[in-house]
Scaffold this active site. Sequence first.
Site, PDB file in Angstrom:
ATOM      1  N   GLY A  50      -3.696  10.329   7.379  1.00 20.68           N
ATOM      2  CA  GLY A  50      -4.135   9.330   8.356  1.00 20.68           C
ATOM      3  C   GLY A  50      -5.616   9.449   8.634  1.00 20.68           C
ATOM      4  O   GLY A  50      -6.287  10.370   8.180  1.00 20.68           O
TER       5      GLY A  50
ATOM      6  N   GLY B  95      -8.339  10.704  10.154  1.00 22.97           N
ATOM      7  CA  GLY B  95      -8.654  11.864  10.982  1.00 22.97           C
ATOM      8  C   GLY B  95     -10.068  11.816  11.526  1.00 22.97           C
ATOM      9  O   GLY B  95     -10.407  12.547  12.456  1.00 22.97           O
ATOM     10  N   ARG B  96     -10.888  10.995  10.914  1.00 21.03           N
ATOM     11  CA  ARG B  96     -12.266  10.871  11.419  1.00 21.03           C
ATOM     12  C   ARG B  96     -12.793   9.459  11.213  1.00 21.03           C
ATOM     13  O   ARG B  96     -13.990   9.240  11.061  1.00 21.03           O
ATOM     14  CB  ARG B  96     -13.174  11.867  10.731  1.00 21.03           C
TER      15      ARG B  96
ATOM     16  N   ASP C  25     -12.703  18.156  13.036  1.00 17.02           N
ATOM     17  CA  ASP C  25     -13.466  17.773  14.226  1.00 17.02           C
ATOM     18  C   ASP C  25     -13.685  16.266  14.334  1.00 17.02           C
ATOM     19  O   ASP C  25     -14.275  15.787  15.298  1.00 17.02           O
ATOM     20  CB  ASP C  25     -14.818  18.503  14.250  1.00 17.02           C
TER      21      ASP C  25
ATOM     22  N   ARG D 178     -18.215   1.142   7.753  1.00 10.52           N
ATOM     23  CA  ARG D 178     -17.785   0.822   6.393  1.00 10.52           C
ATOM     24  C   ARG D 178     -17.050  -0.508   6.359  1.00 10.52           C
ATOM     25  O   ARG D 178     -16.267  -0.818   7.258  1.00 10.52           O
ATOM     26  CB  ARG D 178     -16.864   1.943   5.917  1.00 10.52           C
TER      27      ARG D 178
ATOM     28  N   ARG E 133      -3.879   1.839   1.364  1.00 11.47           N
ATOM     29  CA  ARG E 133      -3.957   2.793   0.257  1.00 11.47           C
ATOM     30  C   ARG E 133      -2.569   3.014  -0.305  1.00 11.47           C
ATOM     31  O   ARG E 133      -1.571   2.700   0.365  1.00 11.47           O
ATOM     32  CB  ARG E 133      -4.447   4.147   0.769  1.00 11.47           C
TER      33      ARG E 133
ATOM     34  N   ASP F 220      -4.247   8.963  -1.387  1.00 14.34           N
ATOM     35  CA  ASP F 220      -4.763   8.378  -0.137  1.00 14.34           C
ATOM     36  C   ASP F 220      -6.148   7.791  -0.337  1.00 14.34           C
ATOM     37  O   ASP F 220      -6.663   7.103   0.541  1.00 14.34           O
ATOM     38  CB  ASP F 220      -4.807   9.429   0.983  1.00 14.34           C
ATOM     39  N   ASN F 221      -6.754   8.041  -1.478  1.00 16.45           N
ATOM     40  CA  ASN F 221      -8.060   7.465  -1.770  1.00 16.45           C
ATOM     41  C   ASN F 221      -7.974   6.353  -2.805  1.00 16.45           C
ATOM     42  O   ASN F 221      -8.993   5.939  -3.358  1.00 16.45           O
ATOM     43  CB  ASN F 221      -9.027   8.553  -2.252  1.00 16.45           C
TER      44      ASN F 221
HETATM   45  P1  AMP Z   1     -10.966  12.676   2.507  1.00 15.07           P
HETATM   46  O1  AMP Z   1     -11.061  13.934   1.710  1.00 15.07           O
HETATM   47  O2  AMP Z   1     -12.247  12.304   3.210  1.00 15.07           O
HETATM   48  O3  AMP Z   1     -10.377  11.558   1.760  1.00 15.07           O
HETATM   49  O4  AMP Z   1      -9.979  13.020   3.709  1.00 15.07           O
HETATM   50  C1  AMP Z   1      -8.673  13.496   3.537  1.00 15.07           C
HETATM   51  C2  AMP Z   1      -7.989  13.581   4.889  1.00 15.07           C
HETATM   52  O5  AMP Z   1      -8.644  14.517   5.735  1.00 15.07           O
HETATM   53  C3  AMP Z   1      -7.968  12.284   5.660  1.00 15.07           C
HETATM   54  O6  AMP Z   1      -6.773  12.221   6.374  1.00 15.07           O
HETATM   55  C4  AMP Z   1      -9.151  12.415   6.581  1.00 15.07           C
HETATM   56  O7  AMP Z   1      -9.038  11.617   7.728  1.00 15.07           O
HETATM   57  C5  AMP Z   1      -9.087  13.898   6.933  1.00 15.07           C
HETATM   58  N1  AMP Z   1     -10.400  14.426   7.312  1.00 15.07           N
HETATM   59  C6  AMP Z   1     -11.465  14.609   6.518  1.00 15.07           C
HETATM   60  N2  AMP Z   1     -12.499  15.123   7.204  1.00 15.07           N
HETATM   61  C7  AMP Z   1     -12.080  15.273   8.481  1.00 15.07           C
HETATM   62  C8  AMP Z   1     -12.692  15.764   9.694  1.00 15.07           C
HETATM   63  N3  AMP Z   1     -13.943  16.207   9.723  1.00 15.07           N
HETATM   64  N4  AMP Z   1     -11.941  15.749  10.804  1.00 15.07           N
HETATM   65  C9  AMP Z   1     -10.679  15.315  10.803  1.00 15.07           C
HETATM   66  N5  AMP Z   1     -10.056  14.851   9.702  1.00 15.07           N
HETATM   67  C10 AMP Z   1     -10.743  14.827   8.561  1.00 15.07           C
HETATM   68 MG    MG Z   2      -9.737   9.806   1.996  1.00  7.87          MG
END
Ligand code: AMP
Ligand code: MG
Length: 505
Positions: free
Chosen positions: A96, A98-99, A131, A182, A189, A258-259
Amino acid sequence: MTLTDKPMSSPLFPFDNTYVSDLPGFYAPCRPARAPAPSLLFLNRGLAEALRLDLAGQDDAALAAMFAGNALPEGAQPIAQAYAGHQFGHFSPQLGDGRALLLGEVVDRHGRRRDIALKGSGRTPFSRNGDGKAALGPMLREVLIGEAMHALGIPTSRALAVVATGAPVQRERPLPGAILTRVAASHLRVGTFQYFAAHGTPDQVRQLADYAIARHDPDLADSADRYLGFLRAVAERQAALVAQWMHVGFIHGVMNTDNMSIPGETIDYGPCAFMEAFDPGAVFSSIDEGGRYAYAEQPRIARWNLTRLAEALLPLIDPQEGRAIALASEVLDAFPTRYRQHWLAGLRAKLGLRGLVDPSDNADAALGESWLDLLHARRVDYTLAWRRLADAAAGDEAPLRALFAGQAGLDRWLQRWRERRAAEDAGASDAPGAEAMRRVNPWLIPRNHRVEEALEAASEQGDLAPFEHLLHALRRPFEEDPARARYAEPATGEFMAEFRTFCGT
Ligand code: AMP
Ligand code: MG
């Protein structure tokens, strides 16, 4: 899809938020964290105009407050979307946003619905131990690579704005914090479907699929086998997209499910990079130790991810599981062929061929593959080799030859290539010439050493000039221009040997 009532006064953003209104239970409403001292670092005015945003009367402070999430524009309904995903082959049932927060949707000047989302805007119910923040470097990186992809004609999410928050984020060391705004065709996804297949009711998966079909494949809405058609449409977009990546040497770096975007855009720029010297095994991501997402693996991984989508859709495709599997397998089994057709069409354009001799035979693919073998054996720069091949088509082989140490293999290959082009010329008077080749073989890609240089100046010295100059240069990738020559130079072998990309977490 329902239309929300528009207020009488004209808002800054003409929001029309269907995800919130049509899919209750698929997200968590959530407010952005307050940024202590936001400042506007980047605004994509061209994109803002295309989105019909009315930003003219806003000064930089107002824009910074808005894109930091401190003063959300009227009509924004911030939500964190739920999704799951296979990360490096392992299923994480709960990822989900997360940021990130989806602010809402607008319909752009071309009638296309676009998501507008913040990334780095603080914790959400999906943050787990994170965070919720983002560092400036990775957000500017997403701007550069996304805009470069867009200029190259490759479907991509795009950056509308970047603000510095004025607060540090703690990584291995403190880094300046930033928020990216963005824009994407949607943030649906493969992992969104996986989430509701794993946690939700069958009816929720259907609701999600119906929403996705209405938004991205409206032609299928009335068809009896629309869910199978939807799987086929998503697969087709991925086949086309990954073929385009391969032709510019792009390595996504984290092709987790998820990407992978349902509308078929490149999304979630993390540890991605463009290849320099040609190497099918190229991988730059520091977290991809096994090379799962190496350059040459990308088509295979796309199919693997689509198989995960198919699994989530099976109950919709046919209530009888065996039949559903047979139908979905047909689509998945066709993927390598569909990919290859997109790849071959792109390859022919890059080679200056039209496939007229016999479009169905393998001669053009074999010619292209032996060209790639040659580039690999000699570690030749992928982008420049193609570009100099266009010069060779114009009669000037010297720049191409200068890229190769030994000439024997090159001579033999050029001979074959000339013969193939001559055979086509015999059948048509207007075979693609050097100019047509230059329109598909970019002169400029985001060179890793130039990207790093720009990000370092921004992050370490607060100097945005290198970022701005690079971004400006990347907007015209097909035009050769001595004034931008420093951006076209490959990195040294030493730089590339050490070069690693990191997730922006
Ligand atoms: P990503 O690698 O950016 O595609 O992120 C994979 C997952 O990790 C997704 O659910 C993001 O929302 C979560 N995520 C990545 N960075 C953070 C962060 N700094 N704080 C909270 N969730 C994160
Ligand atoms: Mg992602």
